[in-house]
Write a protein that holds these residues in place. Structure first.
Motif, PDB file in Angstrom:
ATOM      1  N   TYR A 133       3.598  57.200 -11.390  1.00  0.00           N
ATOM      2  CA  TYR A 133       4.729  57.504 -12.263  1.00  0.00           C
ATOM      3  C   TYR A 133       5.802  56.416 -12.276  1.00  0.00           C
ATOM      4  CZ  TYR A 133       2.769  62.244 -12.164  1.00  0.00           C
ATOM      5  OH  TYR A 133       1.932  63.337 -12.266  1.00  0.00           O
ATOM      6  N   THR A 134       6.089  55.809 -11.148  1.00  0.00           N
ATOM      7  CA  THR A 134       7.221  54.867 -11.054  1.00  0.00           C
ATOM      8  C   THR A 134       6.822  53.610 -10.278  1.00  0.00           C
ATOM      9  OG1 THR A 134       8.042  55.923  -9.028  1.00  0.00           O
ATOM     10  CG2 THR A 134       8.883  56.767 -11.128  1.00  0.00           C
ATOM     11  N   PRO A 135       5.831  52.866 -10.746  1.00  0.00           N
ATOM     12  CA  PRO A 135       5.308  51.717  -9.978  1.00  0.00           C
ATOM     13  C   PRO A 135       6.322  50.609  -9.711  1.00  0.00           C
ATOM     14  CG  PRO A 135       4.454  51.719 -12.224  1.00  0.00           C
ATOM     15  CD  PRO A 135       5.110  53.041 -12.023  1.00  0.00           C
ATOM     16  N   THR A 136       7.320  50.451 -10.571  1.00  0.00           N
ATOM     17  CA  THR A 136       8.268  49.349 -10.397  1.00  0.00           C
ATOM     18  C   THR A 136       9.252  49.580  -9.254  1.00  0.00           C
ATOM     19  OG1 THR A 136       9.809  50.283 -12.030  1.00  0.00           O
ATOM     20  CG2 THR A 136       8.130  48.747 -12.844  1.00  0.00           C
ATOM     21  N   TRP A 137       9.239  50.762  -8.660  1.00  0.00           N
ATOM     22  CA  TRP A 137      10.161  51.090  -7.582  1.00  0.00           C
ATOM     23  C   TRP A 137       9.566  50.892  -6.191  1.00  0.00           C
ATOM     24  CZ3 TRP A 137      15.137  53.655  -7.829  1.00  0.00           C
ATOM     25  CH2 TRP A 137      15.614  53.848  -9.136  1.00  0.00           C
ATOM     26  N   ILE A 138       8.342  50.471  -6.095  1.00  0.00           N
ATOM     27  CA  ILE A 138       7.640  50.487  -4.816  1.00  0.00           C
ATOM     28  C   ILE A 138       8.326  49.642  -3.752  1.00  0.00           C
ATOM     29  CG2 ILE A 138       6.071  48.569  -5.386  1.00  0.00           C
ATOM     30  CD1 ILE A 138       3.879  50.236  -3.907  1.00  0.00           C
ATOM     31  N   ASP A 139       9.019  48.580  -4.166  1.00  0.00           N
ATOM     32  CA  ASP A 139       9.674  47.717  -3.180  1.00  0.00           C
ATOM     33  C   ASP A 139      10.921  48.374  -2.562  1.00  0.00           C
ATOM     34  OD1 ASP A 139      11.062  47.584  -5.577  1.00  0.00           O
ATOM     35  OD2 ASP A 139      11.727  45.528  -5.260  1.00  0.00           O
ATOM     36  N   GLN A 140      11.301  49.550  -3.078  1.00  0.00           N
ATOM     37  CA  GLN A 140      12.474  50.249  -2.540  1.00  0.00           C
ATOM     38  C   GLN A 140      12.090  51.464  -1.693  1.00  0.00           C
ATOM     39  OE1 GLN A 140      15.965  50.696  -5.062  1.00  0.00           O
ATOM     40  NE2 GLN A 140      15.009  49.459  -6.645  1.00  0.00           N
TER      41      GLN A 140
ATOM     42  N   GLN B   9      11.164  68.846 -19.749  1.00  0.00           N
ATOM     43  CA  GLN B   9      11.945  67.665 -20.125  1.00  0.00           C
ATOM     44  C   GLN B   9      12.951  67.379 -19.011  1.00  0.00           C
ATOM     45  OE1 GLN B   9      13.897  67.774 -24.031  1.00  0.00           O
ATOM     46  NE2 GLN B   9      13.169  65.686 -24.307  1.00  0.00           N
ATOM     47  N   ILE B  10      12.852  66.167 -18.452  1.00  0.00           N
ATOM     48  CA  ILE B  10      13.621  65.791 -17.269  1.00  0.00           C
ATOM     49  C   ILE B  10      14.762  64.860 -17.660  1.00  0.00           C
ATOM     50  CG2 ILE B  10      13.488  64.602 -15.049  1.00  0.00           C
ATOM     51  CD1 ILE B  10      10.594  65.482 -14.837  1.00  0.00           C
ATOM     52  N   ASP B  11      15.881  65.020 -16.969  1.00  0.00           N
ATOM     53  CA  ASP B  11      17.094  64.238 -17.251  1.00  0.00           C
ATOM     54  C   ASP B  11      16.889  62.765 -16.903  1.00  0.00           C
ATOM     55  OD1 ASP B  11      19.678  63.523 -17.816  1.00  0.00           O
ATOM     56  OD2 ASP B  11      20.613  65.024 -16.536  1.00  0.00           O
ATOM     57  N   GLY B  12      17.131  61.884 -17.884  1.00  0.00           N
ATOM     58  CA  GLY B  12      17.080  60.448 -17.636  1.00  0.00           C
ATOM     59  C   GLY B  12      15.725  59.848 -17.906  1.00  0.00           C
ATOM     60  N   ALA B  13      15.132  59.219 -16.884  1.00  0.00           N
ATOM     61  CA  ALA B  13      13.854  58.537 -17.023  1.00  0.00           C
ATOM     62  C   ALA B  13      13.005  58.828 -15.793  1.00  0.00           C
ATOM     63  CB  ALA B  13      14.088  57.034 -17.170  1.00  0.00           C
ATOM     64  N   ALA B  14      11.766  58.354 -15.814  1.00  0.00           N
ATOM     65  CA  ALA B  14      10.882  58.550 -14.671  1.00  0.00           C
ATOM     66  C   ALA B  14      11.374  57.710 -13.496  1.00  0.00           C
ATOM     67  CB  ALA B  14       9.459  58.156 -15.043  1.00  0.00           C
ATOM     68  N   VAL B  15      11.847  58.361 -12.456  1.00  0.00           N
ATOM     69  CA  VAL B  15      12.352  57.693 -11.253  1.00  0.00           C
ATOM     70  C   VAL B  15      11.820  58.431 -10.023  1.00  0.00           C
ATOM     71  CG1 VAL B  15      14.441  56.759 -12.318  1.00  0.00           C
ATOM     72  CG2 VAL B  15      14.485  59.063 -11.333  1.00  0.00           C
ATOM     73  N   PRO B  16      11.785  57.766  -8.859  1.00  0.00           N
ATOM     74  CA  PRO B  16      11.213  58.401  -7.668  1.00  0.00           C
ATOM     75  C   PRO B  16      11.972  59.631  -7.184  1.00  0.00           C
ATOM     76  CG  PRO B  16      11.321  56.018  -7.393  1.00  0.00           C
ATOM     77  CD  PRO B  16      12.092  56.344  -8.635  1.00  0.00           C
ATOM     78  N   PHE B  17      13.210  59.816  -7.640  1.00  0.00           N
ATOM     79  CA  PHE B  17      13.965  60.985  -7.205  1.00  0.00           C
ATOM     80  C   PHE B  17      13.307  62.281  -7.682  1.00  0.00           C
ATOM     81  CE2 PHE B  17      17.120  57.495  -7.679  1.00  0.00           C
ATOM     82  CZ  PHE B  17      17.316  57.274  -6.321  1.00  0.00           C
ATOM     83  N   TYR B  18      12.412  62.169  -8.660  1.00  0.00           N
ATOM     84  CA  TYR B  18      11.670  63.334  -9.138  1.00  0.00           C
ATOM     85  C   TYR B  18      10.299  63.432  -8.476  1.00  0.00           C
ATOM     86  CZ  TYR B  18      15.282  63.144 -12.756  1.00  0.00           C
ATOM     87  OH  TYR B  18      16.489  63.105 -13.420  1.00  0.00           O
ATOM     88  N   ALA B  19      10.107  62.719  -7.380  1.00  0.00           N
ATOM     89  CA  ALA B  19       8.819  62.689  -6.692  1.00  0.00           C
ATOM     90  C   ALA B  19       8.273  64.076  -6.335  1.00  0.00           C
ATOM     91  CB  ALA B  19       8.913  61.821  -5.438  1.00  0.00           C
TER      92      ALA B  19
ATOM     93  N   ASP C 116       4.586  60.620   1.569  1.00  0.00           N
ATOM     94  CA  ASP C 116       3.440  60.918   0.703  1.00  0.00           C
ATOM     95  C   ASP C 116       3.882  61.139  -0.743  1.00  0.00           C
ATOM     96  OD1 ASP C 116       1.697  60.860   2.909  1.00  0.00           O
ATOM     97  OD2 ASP C 116       2.122  62.957   3.366  1.00  0.00           O
ATOM     98  N   ALA C 117       4.981  61.865  -0.919  1.00  0.00           N
ATOM     99  CA  ALA C 117       5.483  62.130  -2.269  1.00  0.00           C
ATOM    100  C   ALA C 117       5.923  60.834  -2.949  1.00  0.00           C
ATOM    101  CB  ALA C 117       6.637  63.127  -2.216  1.00  0.00           C
ATOM    102  N   LEU C 118       6.589  59.979  -2.201  1.00  0.00           N
ATOM    103  CA  LEU C 118       7.018  58.695  -2.779  1.00  0.00           C
ATOM    104  C   LEU C 118       5.814  57.847  -3.154  1.00  0.00           C
ATOM    105  CD1 LEU C 118      10.063  57.864  -0.495  1.00  0.00           C
ATOM    106  CD2 LEU C 118      10.124  58.365  -2.945  1.00  0.00           C
ATOM    107  N   ASP C 119       4.782  57.849  -2.324  1.00  0.00           N
ATOM    108  CA  ASP C 119       3.569  57.087  -2.651  1.00  0.00           C
ATOM    109  C   ASP C 119       2.918  57.596  -3.937  1.00  0.00           C
ATOM    110  OD1 ASP C 119       3.792  55.369  -0.516  1.00  0.00           O
ATOM    111  OD2 ASP C 119       2.467  56.543   0.798  1.00  0.00           O
ATOM    112  N   ILE C 120       2.905  58.913  -4.115  1.00  0.00           N
ATOM    113  CA  ILE C 120       2.377  59.489  -5.354  1.00  0.00           C
ATOM    114  C   ILE C 120       3.194  59.016  -6.551  1.00  0.00           C
ATOM    115  CG2 ILE C 120       2.184  61.653  -6.658  1.00  0.00           C
ATOM    116  CD1 ILE C 120       1.386  62.995  -3.975  1.00  0.00           C
TER     117      ILE C 120
END
Length: 329
Positions: free
Chosen positions: A256-263, A30-40, A247-251
């Motif tokens: 997991y976090t498609p709405t963040w791709i523009d960042q 169980q991860i703190d918050g929500a699915a975000v790229p910082f957990y890549a 590579d990790a960010l692309d994964i």
């Protein structure tokens, strides 16, 4: 020998040759918050097979830090990834949980001010308007400690409480002179053309971001599982550190976090300049490996939380923090 018999023998031979397939441990983190790229790194760990290499199948779910720790203590989930301050508070309140991988070697709280504001130290905050996201946030404690070390108090500033979603905009639009929030917002501001001055809270208040937590019971009953899990976490972060940020960010974006791709450009800078440079790694990890536990820093954090009334009693770091290298010994 009949073809049917040959087929049966071959099938049995395959089953006998692959017992590990039946030994995979299924766990929930169980991860703190929500699915975000910082957990890549964790997402990459699954997709690159680092958890599978340890015979572990992991499911990620999300919640607030206090709920995570309650669920860990109750045995509802096997592993959690909350922030360090929340763990100290949970232990102080009697929850039987253990830190088994100090993933973030330091906290990521910071004082941010525009570069042309003249604010370069906490002493420069006298008479200024400073914002935090809530009076219960770790950043509020960081502000108090920073002011005290500069010989100031909250009475020397004008304190504002601004919601998480609006606090960066409040600085950018000059509604406030400074914010105490996340150092990662420095990259957002600079990406928007706003140069900033940054003072890391960890420079005067040792703290920790996300750390891997399990229950006292699981650590005692199945140290092998906990060891394998921390091994997988370490391998996942090592892979990212070893030249695989993109590579990790692309994964993360893909699954997991498609709405963040523009960042991606901003996140790449944050990963390389903060996470890889000094959040996941430290002098201690160079000696003992990723996730190593700085007991003195953990104790300083607990003592400060008590000093400022966040908790009533400061627990002993050695009672709730375990170095990954010591698991199973």
């Amino acid at each position: 020998m009949s073809n049917v018999f040959k087929g049966t023998v071959a099938a049995l031979a395959l089953l006998a040759a692959a017992p590990a397939a039946f030994a995979t441990d299924k766990v929930t983190m169980q991860i703190d918050g929500a699915a975000v790229p910082f957990y890549a790194p964790l997402y990459a760990g699954v997709e690159q097979g680092f958890f599978a290499d340890q015979d572990i199948e992991v499911e990620f779910i999300y919640a607030g830090a206090s709920d995570i720790l309650t669920n860990i203590a109750a045995g509802n989930v096997q592993f959690g990834f909350p922030n360090g301050d929340a763990v100290v508070a949970a232990v102080a309140n009697g929850l039987p949980v253990k830190v088994v991988h100090t993933t973030y070697q330091r906290g990521i709280g910071a004082l941010l001010a525009k570069a042309d504001s003249g604010i370069e130290t906490y002493a420069d905050l006298k008479g200024k308007t400073v914002a935090v996201s809530s009076l219960g946030s770790p950043n509020y404690l960081q502000l108090q400690v920073g002011l005290k070390k500069a010989g100031l108090t909250l009475d020397d500033i004008k304190l504002e409480v601004v919601s998480t979603g609006a606090i960066v905009q409040a600085l950018q639009s000059d509604q406030v002179d400074a914010i105490v929030f996340s150092e990662l917002r420095k990259y957002n501001l600079e990406g928007a053309g706003v140069p900033v001055t940054m003072i890391l809270s960890n420079d005067f208040l040792p703290s920790f971001g996300n750390v891997v937590v399990t229950s006292d019971k699981l650590l005692a009953s199945d140290p092998d599982l906990v060891k394998r899990f921390t091994n997988a976490v370490t391998a996942s972060y090592e892979w990212v550190i070893d030249g695989h940020v993109a590579d990790a960010l692309d994964i993360s974006f893909e699954k997991y976090t498609p709405t963040w791709i523009d960042q991606k450009a901003l996140l790449t800078t944050a990963f390389e300049n903060s996470f890889v440079a000094s959040v996941w790694q430290s002098d201690l990890t160079k000696e003992k490996g990723l996730g190593a536990a700085d007991m003195d820093a953990w104790q300083a954090n607990a003592d400060t939380l008590k000093e400022y009334g966040v908790i009533d009693v400061a627990p002993k770091a050695t009672d709730f923090v375990v170095d990954p290298s010591d698991i199973g010994k």
